[in-house]
Design an enzyme around this catalytic site. Structure first.
Site, PDB file in Angstrom:
ATOM      1  N   HIS A 195       0.831  -1.214   0.000  1.00 17.91           N
ATOM      2  CA  HIS A 195       0.000   0.000   0.000  1.00 17.91           C
ATOM      3  C   HIS A 195       0.868   1.268   0.000  1.00 17.91           C
ATOM      4  CE1 HIS A 195      -3.398  -2.632   1.272  1.00 17.91           C
ATOM      5  NE2 HIS A 195      -2.447  -3.223   1.966  1.00 17.91           N
ATOM      6  N   LYS A 248      16.019  21.447 -10.754  1.00 15.11           N
ATOM      7  CA  LYS A 248      15.288  20.218 -11.081  1.00 15.11           C
ATOM      8  C   LYS A 248      16.079  19.239 -11.935  1.00 15.11           C
ATOM      9  CE  LYS A 248      11.308  19.270 -10.899  1.00 15.11           C
ATOM     10  NZ  LYS A 248      10.052  19.745 -11.443  1.00 15.11           N
ATOM     11  N   GLU A 251       9.325   8.306 -16.900  1.00 11.43           N
ATOM     12  CA  GLU A 251       7.963   8.787 -17.162  1.00 11.43           C
ATOM     13  C   GLU A 251       7.514   8.393 -18.559  1.00 11.43           C
ATOM     14  OE1 GLU A 251       8.007  13.018 -16.266  1.00 11.43           O
ATOM     15  OE2 GLU A 251       9.117  12.581 -14.438  1.00 11.43           O
ATOM     16  N   SER A 305      14.815  21.216 -15.921  1.00 10.80           N
ATOM     17  CA  SER A 305      13.635  22.037 -16.132  1.00 10.80           C
ATOM     18  C   SER A 305      14.063  23.319 -16.816  1.00 10.80           C
ATOM     19  CB  SER A 305      12.977  22.331 -14.785  1.00 10.80           C
ATOM     20  OG  SER A 305      12.204  23.510 -14.862  1.00 10.80           O
TER      21      SER A 305
END
Ligand code: ARG
Length: 469
Positions: free
Chosen positions: A167, A294, A301, A288
């Site tokens: 979980h 970043k 992804e 970024s």
């Protein structure tokens, strides 16, 4: 738009372009040459095998066969050199294009005999199976490379312990290698499935004709052997009407992408500042444009995102096929583009995953720091089980210890022996030994568990599947 220029002639409700020539949009809608040219070499191989078999039946003389073979050598060379010129509006598909060009090279008197007893229906099915079985061999190589990285890292980094989750809540300590091998286990099953799918694909539909079979007693077995197929599709109507081999490839690829996507999701989480268990190499991340600090896990992804696209290929094709009547219908042409994209998407994704995993940095001290003594609550319950207390009871006792630690505002392993004893008198001095993460993982030594020996055994299991063939 081109269609608008050919508006229906005055006075006719549905005349104009629908009565005479061809609707330019229909030409473009129908043609497949701009994607099925991917099968140019398979189409030529299949045609040469077919011609050879037709020499045996007496339909072609030896000299005619030699001409066909010579002509196709040149056609093949033109494709490979990039000099083959597609004739727009004429070359409907790869079969038409190759035959048209053959006729130009050797003359239509002989080239016109090639297609005797054959249909584009058995031809396209042959081309696709030949192409796909070779592609799957390439994908198998990629998958083996990925599994080798999993096995090598799991072996080398076996000592690192991290939190295991259910979980997405911290559950029990595990070895980092155990996590890697969880996906190793998935990918190894994908490898086994791939080999099974490939064996089913590698059957020959050549000689099935349009649907009813070949009327010249062509030697299908000889053609299959020449093309490296392991046997025949034994029903001609199935041979031309079947795209299950494409569906099955996509089901396989979708399952693999589902695994890669979960794997990517885990690593995305583990690479956040909050976790910091791993760091992606620069090659597989991007910055970024706005925030200088970043570093984004784009590779992972994209794997996660492209999995949706792979499932789309599969469901889309199943939808296209489910309602069509038996044997060949043009709907089946809709299997080609998604197949090409599926194979590319899956192949690229496996290679990216391999690159990510083989260059990934890990931070074992952060993994260790993320462990907390409450993750040993089960071990505490198991301690009492070993003293003869029923588990259902020990579960409650351990729960009371967790609650006490919470109330006292200190970790479980900081409670005094007296405090533990206050919860249950059956705790003895050796209970303090429970609060040891290394010990906890080593306790789980049954097959498949997270102890060192159990993890080493898992590595061996993966290696065995790698070696099998
Ligand atoms: N381009 C077609 C396909 O991919 C080849 C088969 C055409 N057969 C036919 N009967 N029109 O399906």
């Amino acid at each position: 738009m081109a269609a608008q220029k050919d508006a229906p002639a005055a006075g006719k409700l549905w005349g104009g372009r629908f009565t005479g020539g061809t609707d330019p949009i229909m030409v473009q809608y129908n043609e497949s040459i701009y994607f099925d040219r991917a099968f140019y070499s398979q189409d030529i191989r299949g045609s040469v095998a077919f011609a050879r078999a037709n020499q045996k039946t007496g339909l072609l003389t030896e000299q005619e066969f030699n001409e066909i073979e010579r002509g196709f050598k040149q056609v093949l060379k033109e494709w490979e050199d990039g000099t083959f010129t597609i004739q727009p509006g004429v070359d409907e598909d790869i079969h038409t294009a190759n035959e048209r060009r053959l006729g130009e090279i050797i003359g239509t008197a002989i080239a016109g005999k090639l297609h005797t007893g054959r249909s584009r229906n058995d031809q396209v099915a042959t081309d696709m199976r030949l192409w796909l079985r070779d592609q799957l061999e390439i994908l198998e190589g990629y998958l083996i490379a990925l599994l080798k990285v999993v096995a090598a890292r799991a072996e080398k980094e076996i000592d690192h312990v991290m939190p295991g989750y259910t979980h997405l809540q911290r559950a029990q300590p595990i070895r980092w290698s155990h996590w890697m091998l969880l996906y190793g286990s998935f990918f190894a099953s994908d490898l086994e499935r791939l080999r099974q799918v490939r064996a089913r694909i590698n059957k020959s539909p050549l000689g099935c004709g349009a649907l009813a079979g070949n009327p010249f007693d062509i030697d299908r077995d000889a053609m299959a052997a020449e093309l490296g197929f392991d046997g025949l599709i034994m029903n001609s109507m199935a041979g031309v009407g079947d795209r299950d081999f494409v569906v099955e490839t996509m089901q396989w690829g979708s399952t693999l992408m589902m695994h890669l996507s979960r794997w990517a999701e885990d690593l995305i989480i583990y690479s956040t500042g909050e976790f910091s268990f791993v760091k992606l190499a620069d090659t597989y991340s991007t910055g970024s444009s706005l925030m200088p600090q970043k570093k984004n896990p784009d590779s992972l992804e994209l794997i996660r995102g492209k999995s949706g696209r792979a499932f789309g290929h599969m469901t889309g094709l199943m939808m296209s096929i489910k309602g069509i009547p038996s044997t060949y219908n043009k709907d089946l042409q809709e299997s080609v583009e998604p197949l090409l994209d599926h194979v590319k998407t899956v192949g690229d994704s496996i290679q990216i995953a391999t690159g990510v995993l083989s260059t990934l940095s890990i931070f074992p001290e952060n993994m260790l720091r993320s462990l907390s003594p409450d993750m040993l609550a089960t071990d505490l319950a198991d301690y009492l089980v070993r003293k003869g207390v029923p588990f259902r009871e020990t579960h409650h006792i351990s729960g009371r210890v967790v609650a006490l630690a919470e109330k006292e505002g200190r970790p479980m392993d900081q409670l005094t022996f007296e405090q533990l004893r206050g919860v249950d008198a059956r705790f003895e001095q050796d209970v303090l030994g429970v609060f040891d993460y290394q010990k906890s993982v080593e306790m789980r030594s049954a097959k498949g568990g997270t102890s060192k020996s159990a993890v080493l055994e898992q590595i061996e299991a993966v290696k065995k599947i790698l070696a099998a063939n």
